[in-house]
Design an enzyme around this catalytic site. Structure first.
Site, short mmCIF file in Angstrom:
data_model
loop_
_atom_site.label_atom_id
_atom_site.label_comp_id
_atom_site.label_asym_id
_atom_site.label_seq_id
_atom_site.Cartn_x
_atom_site.Cartn_y
_atom_site.Cartn_z
N LYS A 79 2.37 41.58 25.39
CA LYS A 79 3.12 41.28 26.61
C LYS A 79 3.50 39.80 26.63
CE LYS A 79 2.85 41.75 31.67
NZ LYS A 79 2.04 42.19 32.82
N SER A 158 4.14 45.66 36.02
CA SER A 158 5.02 44.71 35.37
C SER A 158 5.03 44.82 33.84
CB SER A 158 4.60 43.28 35.73
OG SER A 158 3.28 43.01 35.27
N SER A 182 -0.42 46.82 37.23
CA SER A 182 0.64 46.59 36.24
C SER A 182 0.35 47.12 34.84
CB SER A 182 0.96 45.09 36.15
OG SER A 182 1.68 44.68 37.28
#
Length: 491
Positions: A79, A158, A182
């Site tokens: 990420k 997210s 998330s």
């Protein structure tokens, strides 16, 4: 699509150790697959082929000597919140565009120590603020799963890029962060396994901060066993993180497949929210029935302060974000937009650098921390947070784990909620409680809805008891027999 990339992390590491495939071969193929998928999925933000192949070559050398870590040679997606030395780390924000850290985050350093190979950085909601991966500065990520009429769906947020990469078989595992859901919500939307460990089990050092007391780094994986393997490789005490736990890391992988007979599973009545689709309720009931059939005792419980969790979260998280994001001014790193004086430069830089959702949350956070409203909002939200933790502590005197849905719906169409912040925030209704309480939680695929889209179930366990979480997760995985895959339209 390569058959190798359809394998699980556990299977590919076994093949690598047996020298049936080389890490360089895997890395080369992984780069090609990701680059081919990027125009359609838009899941990636950065590659460094030289770095990837150098790491893969080092893994092959270790394996040739009969050495190697837990996940030696496996290509992983990271990420865009985790610093990877020499690779752009922008948190999908214009304000950090072009920033290449000279250091490695503790989570990625542990993954590399255990043999992981960097494959790519994945897109995310800007600064991890979002539930649909539509606030990224590189545009929305497309879920590998499409709607009934072929419409593009959100992969969740997210950590949507990481979830999409795992769901599309473009890597063998990925990192995410979970501040209010998330990891778990995108996992539910993409048919993957997503894990948030106890707060402090994984280090936050070198990960761009959103809300420091709520941020939990964790993994995405194809199976519960793979997620245990990833968490094992990511966890451990870190002296650089003052909130890192000193506790030894248990053998998470050994917990997978252990009997759940005799475990008491709590079903909280407060999670049966108004307007919840019947399919979500049916999936939840199936999960209850599966665990009952496996020998678990089902116990109705109450978590009375659940109804206050979402508003409390959306006070505490923006408050911490407004403080954390004050450091981004373009002076020492990231983008700078010059003004006629220093204040104008600050205003121009932050105005151009932050997207609308990030600006909204900074303003909310600044408001609730201001002198006239601190007691009315922030202080009360922290009191609610304490009550939520107490609710769980009382519940765990009676039960070993709590079972709930992971999300209030299946994946929704891109753009369908982007103009309605409240509707977007409601996606976190089942997940924020575990963040506020700092408890381990995971999402496991449990079936599909009428349109064939994945649905997930969430398991929450007491602090430092990830082993029970993995036991229950594996039991649900075995009973659900989830093998559905999206049709490959991105290759």
């Amino acid at each position: 699509m390569s058959e190798l990339f359809k394998l699980t992390l556990s299977d590919i590491t076994a093949k690598l150790k047996a020298r049936e495939v080389s890490a360089v071969e895997l890395a080369t193929e992984g780069l090609a697959l990701c680059e081919a998928a990027q125009p359609k999925l838009n899941a990636f933000t950065a590659f460094d082929a030289d770095k990837t192949l150098a790491m893969a070559k080092a893994s092959d050398e270790k394996l040739a000597r009969g050495e190697g870590g837990l996940i030696e040679g496996a290509p992983l997606a990271i990420k865009d919140l985790f610093a990877v030395e020499g690779v752009e780390t922008a948190a999908s924000s214009n304000i950090l565009k072009g920033f290449k850290p000279t250091y490695e985050s503790s989570v990625t350093a542990k993954l590399w120590e255990n043999g992981g190979v960097f494959l790519c950085k994945t897109s995310m909601d800007e600064f991890a603020m979002g539930s649909s991966n539509e606030t990224s500065n590189t545009g929305p990520v497309n879920n590998p799963w499409k709607g009934a009429n072929g419409e593009m769906l959100t992969p969740g947020g997210s950590s949507g890029g990481s979830a999409a990469a795992v769901a599309a078989d473009l890597c063998f595992g990925a990192t995410g962060t979970d501040t209010g859901g998330s990891i778990r919500q995108p996992a539910a939307f993409t048919g993957t396994v997503g894990v948030k460990a106890t707060y402090g089990r994984t280090s936050r050092w070198g990960a761009v901060a959103f809300a420091s007391s709520l941020d939990h780094p964790g993994p995405f994986a194809k199976t519960v066993k793979d997620s245990a393997l990833m968490l094992q490789a990511m966890s451990g005490h870190d002296p650089k993180d003052s909130t890192s736990l000193p506790n030894d890391v248990p053998d998470f992988v050994a917990a997978v497949g252990q009997s759940v007979k005799g475990l008491r599973i709590g079903v909280p009545k407060e999670y049966r929210v108004d307007g919840m689709p019947a399919e979500i309720d049916e999936a939840w009931q199936k999960g209850i029935d599966w665990l009952k059939a496996a020998g678990c005792e089902i116990v109705d419980i109450s978590l009375p302060h659940t109804k206050y969790a979402l508003p409390a979260y959306y006070i505490v998280a923006p408050a911490e974000a407004s403080s954390n994001l004050a450091r981004y001014d373009g002076m020492r790193y990231g983008n700078r937009v010059e003004g006629t004086n220093l204040n104008a430069t600050y205003e121009n830089t932050r105005g151009a650098g932050f997207g609308h959702e990030v600006q909204r949350r900074i303003m909310i956070g600044t408001y609730v921390l201001s002198a006239g409203y601190y007691d009315a909002y922030y202080l009360r939200a922290q009191k609610v947070r304490t009550r939520i933790l107490q609710d769980f502590e009382q519940a765990f005197e009676k039960v070993d784990a709590v079972l709930t849905p992971s999300a209030p719906s299946a994946a929704f169409a891109l753009g369908s909620k982007s103009d309605d912040p409240i509707a977007m925030y409601l996606n976190d209704v089942f997940t924020v409680t575990a963040n506020l309480a700092g408890l381990p939680a995971m999402s496991v695929p449990a079936g599909v809805d009428k349109d064939g889209l994945p649905l997930g179930l969430q398991i929450i366990t007491p602090a430092l008891d990830e082993e029970t979480m993995f036991k229950v997760g594996a039991a649900i995985e075995d009973s659900a027999g989830f093998v559905a895959k999206p049709e490959n339209w991105w290759a």
